[in-house]
Write an enzyme that holds these catalytic residues in place. Structure first.
Site, mmCIF file in Angstrom:
data_model
loop_
_atom_site.group_PDB
_atom_site.id
_atom_site.type_symbol
_atom_site.label_atom_id
_atom_site.label_comp_id
_atom_site.label_asym_id
_atom_site.label_seq_id
_atom_site.Cartn_x
_atom_site.Cartn_y
_atom_site.Cartn_z
ATOM 1 N N TYR A 22 -33.883 -30.280 -29.789
ATOM 2 C CA TYR A 22 -34.303 -28.985 -29.254
ATOM 3 C C TYR A 22 -35.812 -28.832 -29.278
ATOM 4 C CZ TYR A 22 -29.414 -28.673 -30.378
ATOM 5 O OH TYR A 22 -28.082 -28.973 -30.479
ATOM 6 N N TYR A 154 -20.351 -22.500 -30.400
ATOM 7 C CA TYR A 154 -21.167 -23.680 -30.113
ATOM 8 C C TYR A 154 -20.246 -24.895 -30.111
ATOM 9 C CZ TYR A 154 -24.394 -27.522 -30.423
ATOM 10 O OH TYR A 154 -25.061 -28.699 -30.163
ATOM 11 N N ASP A 255 -12.106 -26.742 -32.415
ATOM 12 C CA ASP A 255 -13.283 -27.570 -32.662
ATOM 13 C C ASP A 255 -13.619 -27.439 -34.146
ATOM 14 O OD1 ASP A 255 -15.795 -28.623 -33.014
ATOM 15 O OD2 ASP A 255 -16.657 -27.726 -31.201
ATOM 16 N N LYS A 284 -19.194 -34.671 -37.461
ATOM 17 C CA LYS A 284 -20.113 -34.331 -38.549
ATOM 18 C C LYS A 284 -19.773 -34.992 -39.894
ATOM 19 C CE LYS A 284 -22.792 -30.702 -36.651
ATOM 20 N NZ LYS A 284 -22.408 -29.863 -35.528
HETATM 21 C C1 LIG Z 1 -22.353 -30.086 -34.099
HETATM 22 C C2 LIG Z 1 -21.201 -29.557 -33.356
HETATM 23 C C3 LIG Z 1 -20.793 -30.134 -32.137
HETATM 24 C C4 LIG Z 1 -21.543 -31.278 -31.491
HETATM 25 O O1 LIG Z 1 -21.505 -32.430 -32.233
HETATM 26 P P1 LIG Z 1 -22.618 -33.579 -31.964
HETATM 27 O O2 LIG Z 1 -22.205 -34.702 -32.869
HETATM 28 O O3 LIG Z 1 -23.934 -32.970 -32.340
HETATM 29 O O4 LIG Z 1 -22.545 -33.934 -30.532
HETATM 30 C C5 LIG Z 1 -19.698 -29.596 -31.515
HETATM 31 N N1 LIG Z 1 -19.021 -28.551 -32.045
HETATM 32 C C6 LIG Z 1 -19.370 -27.997 -33.214
HETATM 33 C C7 LIG Z 1 -18.572 -26.874 -33.768
HETATM 34 C C8 LIG Z 1 -20.479 -28.458 -33.902
HETATM 35 O O5 LIG Z 1 -20.855 -27.874 -35.053
#
Ligand SMILES: *Cc1c(COP(=O)(O)O)cnc(C)c1O
Length: 434
Positions: A22, A154, A255, A284
């Site tokens: 960013y 997000y 997610d 993550k």
């Molecule tokens: C960080 C994140 C993503 C994206 O993951 P990247 O490995 O950075 O592409 C998607 N969804 C959520 C909820 C996240 O916290």
């Protein structure tokens, strides 16, 4: 060996050539130069604000749950390196990927049976969306190709994920008009412990019912919305989504890229609600912060649906799919997590964050202080002055990375009580000076 570069030379070259997340090009604020990391500490190449070591309050964006340079994860990586760091996954397979997939199926909600390994969280969301759209195409319903989510979310920075990020004021607002137009409900009312708001639940049901013909899936972050605003909501809304999706023939995607692997106090946030999604994204903390890896899990119903279509395959196959090094470390990281009373550690950190962040409530400019699991958030009533807030935290010997109006922390689970207290003191200082 190449000629060593001085910290000053490295930072000058970084500014000249290297994009950061960013960030503008060239960079406007100098990043801190990290030389090594061990346990919960980052070692700086040269002192900043009198500190050459910082306690990591960020777990490198939710990922390093066991801390850095962990002997168990190092062994897993080194052992695998001696066998093979990579082979292609088309037509070949290997033990680390198979073991990891089996483990993920075992520990995630019951109906999730099949695992697609991807290289980053954003890609795992792309794959989840592709699975859902293709499922409906295979069933002869190609009109079902939109997504519904709630505001404040997000889901990553690639195209489909950007289309379900918060459309207002977020990082991806610029792309409105270019992105697929999705359907947005209001942000869920705040508060993990708050009783579900009936009017809001009705809005979710109504939107899903009204758009059922064109909806492939609902996609949300369960319980904690991360980079969209660090807010917590009642698990009750997940049950509302599950019921409405079932009633109207819409798939449900959770997610759990940020919330997975214990961060909220449950191994997966879906467990707070006692519901299972049709598709789940993980990333993550999957490798304990060692390597980039993500996974998209789905039910047998979703996989079978795709298999019945005119194109009976999932046409997706990243070059580094199932990377042996990453899957070996991921499997070791999950085994390490489950071999200890991780829930107790998260509770201990939660208690430390509640105590340590309480003083922030009385600071001028603080709008809200909230804690859930090993996540602590101080929300200001103004945009954080990043440089001032970062400097204040570094002066306390802590690494934090605030954004927007948020100063927050999600420390590694191995963070001792003294270091949790230090992180809290740094969050308070950053709130005072930022
Ligand atoms: C960080 C994140 C993503 C994206 O993951 P990247 O490995 O950075 O592409 C998607 N969804 C959520 C909820 C996240 O916290």
């Amino acid at each position: 060996m190449p000629e060593p570069l001085t910290p000053g030379e490295l930072l000058a070259l970084d500014r000249q050539h290297v994009w950061h997340p960013y960030g503008p090009m060239p960079g406007r604020t100098a990043p801190l130069l990290v030389e090594s990391a061990s346990g919960v500490r980052l070692r700086l190449a040269e002192p900043v604000e009198g500190r050459d070591e910082l306690v990591d309050g960020m777990s490198s964006w939710w990922s390093a749950v066991h801390g850095y340079n962990h002997p168990v994860l190092n062994d897993a990586a080194q052992g695998q390196l001696g066998r093979m760091s990579h082979v292609m996954f088309g037509g070949l397979t290997h033990e680390p990927a198979v073991r990891l997939a089996k483990r993920l199926v075992d520990i995630t909600p019951e109906p999730l049976e099949h695992v697609f390994l991807a290289d980053s969280g954003s890609v795992s969301v792309e794959v989840a969306v592709k699975m859902c759209l293709q499922y409906w195409r295979s069933l002869g319903k190609p009109r079902k190709q939109r997504l519904l989510t709630w505001r404040g979310g997000y889901h990553g920075d690639t195209w489909q994920p950007m289309s379900v990020c918060d459309p207002d004021g977020g990082m991806h607002e610029l792309w409105q008009g270019a992105l697929p137009r999705q359907i947005f409900a209001d942000a869920p009312p705040a508060g993990f412990d708050a009783a579900p708001d009936e009017a809001y639940a009705a809005q979710l049901r109504e939107l899903i019912a009204r758009h059922a013909d064109e909806l492939a899936a609902v996609i949300v972050e369960p319980v904690v919305q991360g980079a969209g605003g660090m807010s917590f909501h009642s698990p009750g809304y997940l049950r509302v989504l599950r019921e409405a999706c079932d009633a109207h023939g819409v798939l449900l995607v959770f997610d759990e890229i940020a919330t997975g692997f214990g961060r909220t106090g449950a191994l997966f946030a879906a467990e707070h609600a006692g519901v299972a999604p049709d598709v789940m994204c993980l990333g993550k903390a999957l490798t304990g912060g060692y390597l980039t890896l993500a996974a998209t899990l789905c039910t047998t119903a979703v996989a079978d649906g795709i298999s019945r279509g005119a194109l009976p395959v999932l046409a997706h196959g990243p070059t580094f799919m199932g990377n042996p090094l990453a899957t070996a470390v991921a499997d070791a990281s999950i085994e390490l997590l489950l071999s200890q009373d991780w829930a107790q550690e998260v509770k201990r950190i939660e208690a430390g964050l509640r105590d340590g962040l309480a003083p922030a409530r009385s600071l001028a400019g603080v709008r809200d202080v909230r804690v859930l699991g090993a996540i602590g958030v101080v929300q200001l009533d103004h945009e954080v002055d990043m440089a001032a807030a970062t400097r204040a935290a570094v002066r306390e010997g802590v690494w934090l990375r605030p954004f927007r109006d948020l100063i927050y922390t999600m420390p590694p689970y191995i963070t001792g009580d003294g270091d949790v207290a230090r992180i809290c003191a740094a969050v308070c200082s950053a709130a005072r000076e930022g």
